[in-house]
Write a protein that holds these residues in place. Sequence first.
Motif, PDB file in Angstrom:
ATOM      1  N   GLN A  47       0.823  -1.204   0.000  1.00 36.77           N
ATOM      2  CA  GLN A  47       0.000   0.000   0.000  1.00 36.77           C
ATOM      3  C   GLN A  47       0.863   1.263   0.000  1.00 36.77           C
ATOM      4  O   GLN A  47       0.582   2.218  -0.726  1.00 36.77           O
ATOM      5  CB  GLN A  47      -0.931  -0.001   1.208  1.00 36.77           C
ATOM      6  N   SER A  48       1.903   1.273   0.819  1.00 35.73           N
ATOM      7  CA  SER A  48       2.787   2.440   0.848  1.00 35.73           C
ATOM      8  C   SER A  48       3.524   2.611  -0.474  1.00 35.73           C
ATOM      9  O   SER A  48       3.700   3.740  -0.960  1.00 35.73           O
ATOM     10  CB  SER A  48       3.791   2.301   1.996  1.00 35.73           C
ATOM     11  N   TRP A  49       3.951   1.511  -1.090  1.00 39.57           N
ATOM     12  CA  TRP A  49       4.637   1.603  -2.387  1.00 39.57           C
ATOM     13  C   TRP A  49       3.705   2.132  -3.456  1.00 39.57           C
ATOM     14  O   TRP A  49       4.087   2.983  -4.274  1.00 39.57           O
ATOM     15  CB  TRP A  49       5.161   0.219  -2.776  1.00 39.57           C
ATOM     16  N   SER A  51       0.944   3.991  -3.067  1.00 37.33           N
ATOM     17  CA  SER A  51       0.613   5.399  -2.822  1.00 37.33           C
ATOM     18  C   SER A  51       1.786   6.310  -3.185  1.00 37.33           C
ATOM     19  O   SER A  51       1.589   7.404  -3.739  1.00 37.33           O
ATOM     20  CB  SER A  51       0.217   5.600  -1.360  1.00 37.33           C
ATOM     21  N   LYS A  52       3.007   5.872  -2.909  1.00 39.15           N
ATOM     22  CA  LYS A  52       4.173   6.676  -3.245  1.00 39.15           C
ATOM     23  C   LYS A  52       4.326   6.816  -4.755  1.00 39.15           C
ATOM     24  O   LYS A  52       4.597   7.915  -5.269  1.00 39.15           O
ATOM     25  CB  LYS A  52       5.429   6.051  -2.642  1.00 39.15           C
ATOM     26  N   LYS A  53       4.139   5.723  -5.489  1.00 33.84           N
ATOM     27  CA  LYS A  53       4.250   5.796  -6.944  1.00 33.84           C
ATOM     28  C   LYS A  53       3.115   6.616  -7.545  1.00 33.84           C
ATOM     29  O   LYS A  53       3.318   7.342  -8.541  1.00 33.84           O
ATOM     30  CB  LYS A  53       4.241   4.379  -7.538  1.00 33.84           C
ATOM     31  N   MET A  55       1.617   9.220  -6.082  1.00 31.80           N
ATOM     32  CA  MET A  55       1.949  10.612  -5.838  1.00 31.80           C
ATOM     33  C   MET A  55       3.080  11.074  -6.753  1.00 31.80           C
ATOM     34  O   MET A  55       3.084  12.223  -7.213  1.00 31.80           O
ATOM     35  CB  MET A  55       2.344  10.812  -4.378  1.00 31.80           C
ATOM     36  N   THR A  56       4.036  10.190  -7.053  1.00 32.58           N
ATOM     37  CA  THR A  56       5.097  10.547  -7.990  1.00 32.58           C
ATOM     38  C   THR A  56       4.540  10.823  -9.379  1.00 32.58           C
ATOM     39  O   THR A  56       4.935  11.780 -10.049  1.00 32.58           O
ATOM     40  CB  THR A  56       6.138   9.415  -8.055  1.00 32.58           C
ATOM     41  N   CYS A  58       1.497  11.874  -9.999  1.00 33.12           N
ATOM     42  CA  CYS A  58       0.769  13.148  -9.929  1.00 33.12           C
ATOM     43  C   CYS A  58       1.722  14.334  -9.988  1.00 33.12           C
ATOM     44  O   CYS A  58       1.451  15.336 -10.661  1.00 33.12           O
ATOM     45  CB  CYS A  58      -0.064  13.197  -8.648  1.00 33.12           C
TER      46      CYS A  58
END
Length: 261
Positions: A47-49, A51-53, A55-56, A58
Amino acid sequence: MAEEKESTSIPLSQAENACSEDPEDPAKSPPNSPNSSTRRACCFVLQSWASKKFMTGCVVLFPVAVTFFITWWFIQFVDGFFSPIYSRLGIDIFGLGFITSLVFVFLIGVFVSSWMGATVFWLGEWFIKQMPLVRHIYSASKQISAAISPDQNTTAFKEVAIIRHPRVGEYAFGFITSTVTLQKDNEDEELCSVFVPTNHLYIGDIFLVNSKEIIRPNLSIREGIEIIVSGGMTMPQLISPVERAPRQNERIPLNRIASRA
């Protein structure tokens, strides 16, 4: 039948203890198995991976989308000036009005650069300045356009300045607009009128600062405007002050002369 009832009966103390036990209490619930804790850790990492990708993506696509939207809106806006004329003539080519507008602006620049064009422009400007409300809007917009004008003789922003404001240890970007001499009893003091924008480039404060206390960075007027409009995102990593050339009546200290020699 009596024996079956006696065997199935439960004492009241045990029944109260059974009701008081909370099956969802983590302290009394059985410990989690290693498989469930591993599954939770894997889900959290995934989930963290993700969400990070996301946001990247975006962050990368946001400036591209904004640039495309503004460019497309600008092309349609400029194209709308001459496209109705071509539509009446039966010519329906997208972008032809935009190209015509660019050529028209170029011809206006060539015409105003001549003596006759400057005279016509001066008459039109005089007529606009006679209007009560329009003259203030025209004067403000003219000052902003003159700041980025390629004409070096224009009376707009002279230099980019850095002054100590609002407290000691803090600095603010501004533009030198003019110089003034403050007459005192013992000696005259040269002050510079520094415009410090507070709302992008349209609204700001004016400070009279001693010319010796102003830091003049190696930035052009356009670079200073880009720094203020972008909120400091286009700030260079290294800013060095530019040594100001002395005037005719200004004396050069002996230590500077020795260092130059």
